[in-house]
Scaffold this active site. Structure first.
Site, mmCIF file in Angstrom:
data_model
loop_
_atom_site.group_PDB
_atom_site.id
_atom_site.type_symbol
_atom_site.label_atom_id
_atom_site.label_comp_id
_atom_site.label_asym_id
_atom_site.label_seq_id
_atom_site.Cartn_x
_atom_site.Cartn_y
_atom_site.Cartn_z
ATOM 1 N N ASP A 20 28.566 25.534 -21.027
ATOM 2 C CA ASP A 20 29.068 24.737 -19.635
ATOM 3 C C ASP A 20 28.477 23.206 -19.952
ATOM 4 O O ASP A 20 28.940 22.385 -19.359
ATOM 5 C CB ASP A 20 28.497 25.537 -18.320
ATOM 6 C CG ASP A 20 26.893 25.819 -18.548
ATOM 7 O OD1 ASP A 20 26.457 25.787 -19.560
ATOM 8 O OD2 ASP A 20 26.225 26.367 -17.572
ATOM 9 N N LYS A 37 19.915 34.640 -17.787
ATOM 10 C CA LYS A 37 20.048 34.607 -16.180
ATOM 11 C C LYS A 37 20.660 35.691 -15.612
ATOM 12 O O LYS A 37 21.736 35.925 -14.853
ATOM 13 C CB LYS A 37 21.473 33.413 -16.192
ATOM 14 C CG LYS A 37 21.126 32.305 -16.573
ATOM 15 C CD LYS A 37 22.327 31.251 -16.378
ATOM 16 C CE LYS A 37 23.239 31.334 -17.670
ATOM 17 N NZ LYS A 37 24.342 30.348 -17.518
HETATM 18 C C1 BGC Z 1 22.179 29.250 -21.263
HETATM 19 C C2 BGC Z 1 22.734 27.991 -21.559
HETATM 20 C C3 BGC Z 1 23.440 27.701 -20.306
HETATM 21 C C4 BGC Z 1 22.647 27.365 -19.151
HETATM 22 C C5 BGC Z 1 23.229 26.635 -18.070
HETATM 23 C C6 BGC Z 1 21.318 29.044 -19.922
HETATM 24 O O1 BGC Z 1 20.655 30.229 -19.508
HETATM 25 O O2 BGC Z 1 21.549 29.890 -22.047
HETATM 26 O O3 BGC Z 1 23.565 28.463 -22.509
HETATM 27 O O4 BGC Z 1 24.017 26.234 -20.685
HETATM 28 O O5 BGC Z 1 22.041 28.465 -18.977
HETATM 29 O O6 BGC Z 1 24.252 27.467 -17.575
#
Ligand code: BGC
Length: 497
Positions: free
Chosen positions: A221, A185
């Site tokens: 989360d 992200k």
């Molecule tokens: C992460 C997860 C997270 C999800 C939602 C993903 O990019 O790898 O760990 O739960 O985003 O935030």
């Protein structure tokens, strides 16, 4: 009826928008919906069933002691062994890092009222350069925000237990030892991958030396979301996020969690389903636009499934389709604009605005104007069709993945019929006008033996983190992660289930 036999159906269901007499416009919609543009985004029910079958296999690979190291879907043990039972109580601090903001919260769990109260919270922005800077800078910033908050709350003298929602894939060794596997992200801070995030946080706090914290529980989360809903509805055994990123967790039987000692009871597994397809298993459904999004991202080649689904990427997929349609003179009379040509300028929130039932077309027109485009009515309808097609694919892929989890829980428990609740959060799920309906309808088709209630989480990342800490304290359970080993795949061990 399955809407995505062809996107044309959705357009012609808006027939009032397309006068029958206007065969030129009809022709335009036919060419946009043909193989080159939108059709590759339309997944048949059979294809979604196939996707679900592939994910089912990958779940087993991720859980297996011998197959885990190569598995694209990591199925990470969370050391959360139980959902809340309503007897938890106390004051907690919660940290929430996973998007563009970082939050600090003071949370009180009140047993008598079965309530999780947010006493207060503070948001600290994480500047873009910090998201790409050093880990030390990031954790010093977090420690400084926490310090300010403790001062403002007059809590500095206390050592409260802390739930740390860290929404990235982490290999959790224990509830308070969590190694970052990779950033996702848009984060890419150096010196953190492969390290224990709790240790980095504690070191940053010690560097300051002006306060201390109590025991720490690390939380994804998804887990926070499941746990915060679990206090209200104790049959909540799945947590799902469809926001900037996407992921889900669920309660798995310990006997199937081959990488953790012990056979009894259950443990919450963070699936990290965003990594589905990283071994090439989704090549047949990836479009040319998905491949560009992946190539341009800061983590090329990983989190393939997430890049087809989540808020960080949906707007960009739409933009790329619009660029191509414009280049091929099917939009805006072939006249593009600087904004349309700029990556990131078509925001995911535009998709929700454009698909709004009543004002969608008007919103589309305002957005196109702001992007410097000269549009005609038909252009705004085409843009809406593109948004609808891409958000529908996202909802359906999520549905396929959620159905895989629900079916797995049902089979695990030897049930003909499963009734369960999923705690959900994330801007795409919350804000998009049709996303949740489309997801629910598709799950019903893909998991007909499962009756799933959807509960939107209220601040899962904050309150849920406190709840995980509270449950961990209640149980004071410890399990040890076994070493991985190379060797025979243990997929087959579970294949017949
Ligand atoms: C992460 C997860 C997270 C999800 C939602 C993903 O990019 O790898 O760990 O739960 O985003 O935030």
């Amino acid at each position: 009826m399955w809407k995505c036999v062809s996107p044309l159906i959705s357009i012609f269901s808006e027939t009032k928008l397309i006068p029958d007499s206007n065969s030129g416009i009809k022709q335009l919609f036919y060419s946009i919906s043909d193989t080159e543009y939108l059709e590759p985004f339309c997944l048949s029910l059979e294809k979604l069933q196939e996707v679900s079958a592939r994910l089912k296999r990958d779940f087993s690979r991720g859980l297996g002691k011998h197959s885990h190291h190569k598995a694209p879907v990591k199925m990470l043990p969370t050391f959360v062994r139980a959902t809340p039972d309503g007897t938890e109580k106390g004051d907690f601090l919660a940290l929430d890092l996973g998007g563009t903001n970082f939050r600090v919260l003071h949370v009180r769990v009140v047993e008598e009222q079965q309530k999780v109260l947010k006493m207060d919270s503070q948001i600290c922005a994480i500047p873009q350069d910090m998201m790409l800077g050093t880990g030390e800078q990031l954790f010093d910033h977090i420690a400084a925000c926490l310090s300010d908050f403790l001062v403002s709350q007059d809590l500095k003298g206390q050592t409260l237990p802390l739930g740390f929602t860290f929404s990235f894939p982490c290999e959790q060794k224990e509830i308070d030892k969590s190694i970052l596997i990779r950033w996702t992200k848009g984060f890419n801070c150096s010196g953190v991958e492969g390290k224990d995030v709790v240790k980095l946080l504690k070191e940053a706090i010690h560097r300051r030396g002006d306060y201390d914290i109590g025991s720490v529980a690390m939380v994804n989360d998804t887990v926070g979301t499941m746990m915060s809903c679990g206090y209200r509805d104790q049959s909540c055994e799945i947590g799902m996020i469809i926001g900037t990123g996407t992921n889900a967790c669920y309660m798995e039987e310990m006997k199937n969690v081959k990488r953790v000692e012990g056979e009894d009871g259950r443990m919450c597994i963070n699936t990290e389903w965003g990594g589905f397809g990283d071994d090439g298993s989704l090549k047949d459904i990836q479009t040319e636009f998905d491949r560009v999004v992946d190539k341009m991202s800061i983590n090329t080649g990983v989190h393939t499934f997430e890049k087809m689904i989540s808020g960080m990427y949906l707007g960009e997929i739409v933009r790329l389709v619009l660029v191509k349609l414009t280049e091929d003179k099917l939009l805006f009379k072939g006249q593009s604009s600087e904004a349309l040509k700029t990556p990131g300028r078509f925001e995911t929130k535009f998709i929700s605005e454009i698909e709004e039932q009543d004002n969608g077309l008007e919103n589309a027109q305002n957005i196109l104007t702001k992007l410097g485009l000269k549009w005609e009515l038909v252009d705004s309808r085409v843009v809406r069709l593109v948004c609808d097609t891409i958000s529908s694919r996202s909802a359906r892929l999520c549905a396929a993945a959620l159905a895989t989890i629900a079916n797995r829980i049902r089979v695990n428990r030897g049930l003909d019929h499963l009734k369960t609740t999923v705690g959900v959060d994330g801007t795409v799920y919350r804000k998009h006008p049709n996303f949740s309906d489309e997801l629910k309808a598709t799950v019903r088709l893909l998991a007909p033996e499962c009756d799933i209630t959807f509960l939107v989480s209220e601040d899962g990342s904050g309150k849920g983190a406190a709840m995980v800490t509270a449950v961990a304290q209640r149980l004071a359970l410890q399990s040890r992660l076994l070493e991985d080993s190379d060797g025979e795949s243990d997929e087959e061990e579970e294949e017949d289930k």
